[in-house]
Scaffold this active site. Sequence first.
Site, short mmCIF file in Angstrom:
data_model
loop_
_atom_site.label_atom_id
_atom_site.label_comp_id
_atom_site.label_asym_id
_atom_site.label_seq_id
_atom_site.Cartn_x
_atom_site.Cartn_y
_atom_site.Cartn_z
N HIS A 1 -6.40 3.05 -4.38
CA HIS A 1 -6.25 3.19 -2.44
C HIS A 1 -6.51 4.75 -2.96
CE1 HIS A 1 -4.46 2.37 1.55
NE2 HIS A 1 -4.22 2.81 1.29
N HIS B 1 -5.84 9.39 0.18
CA HIS B 1 -5.80 8.86 1.68
C HIS B 1 -6.25 9.44 2.72
CE1 HIS B 1 -3.59 6.09 4.26
NE2 HIS B 1 -2.81 5.60 3.51
N HIS C 1 4.35 -2.14 3.05
CA HIS C 1 3.66 -0.34 2.29
C HIS C 1 5.36 -0.47 1.87
CE1 HIS C 1 1.10 -0.76 5.37
NE2 HIS C 1 -0.07 0.02 4.86
N ASP D 1 1.06 -1.19 -0.05
CA ASP D 1 -0.41 -0.24 -0.04
C ASP D 1 0.58 0.99 0.06
OD1 ASP D 1 -2.21 -1.90 0.24
OD2 ASP D 1 -2.68 -1.12 2.14
ZN LIG Z 1 -2.83 3.16 2.89
#
Ligand SMILES: [Zn+2]
Length: 244
Positions: free
Chosen positions: A104, A108, A204, A53
């Site tokens: 995503h 955010h 991540h 992500d």
């Molecule tokens: Zn995220």
Amino acid sequence: MTTPTITTAAVALTTAGLLAGGCTYAALSAQSQLFGKVLIASRNPNEIALTYDDGPNDIVTERLLDVLAQHNVRASFFLIGRYVRQRPQIARAIASGGHLIGNHTMTHPWLAWQSYTRIRQELTECNSLLEDTLGIPIRYFRAPHGARRPAVLSIARSLGLTPVQWNILPKDWEPIGAEEITARTVRGITRNRQHSRGSNIVLHDGGQKDIGQPRLPTVDATNLLLHQYSPQTGTKFVTVDSWA
Ligand SMILES: [Zn+2]
């Protein structure tokens, strides 16, 4: 009637507390299905999905692509729209590596607390940007922080997006180093295998604050995991669409 009133009030308060707790669980728990179905993993304990992500990110994402290519493994990347706008070439490199790309959101935010309009805008803008940049349809979505409410899931589905959560969160943004990230992940895989389920690991390659977050330990951890769970061990690395 003082006592019953107090009792009723106490019961009402407790119920309200439980309801609030239940809603928080449903909104934030990675594996809750209370607010609608989300994709997590298969029942095949040998299947592992590596998911990343908060990219694309300078240096980190490209190094990660090298490591995945060395092991001939495909992963799933959930990209933040505003970074794709800044680094379209990295997003294209992810796609040409054969990896799955998901939405995503644009910026955010915690979607669970946003208006309908804002949720829809975050999802549609990110999807259009990804599709224009990559020339492929985008069909998967992961909510920032995993935070959701029924509206988030229904809007996502109305846009043709399947919501994806996870069942292993090694918290690789903490300053713990590659070996600890690996150890936490291995514990999660072992636990999932004991419960006869596949593993959906969220790592991540970027950070929500800005491009440039230091995530190289995540790349090193990925390399360690790919050595440990080689194809000879019976492990099959998959992208999340194979579980849809
Ligand atoms: Zn995220």
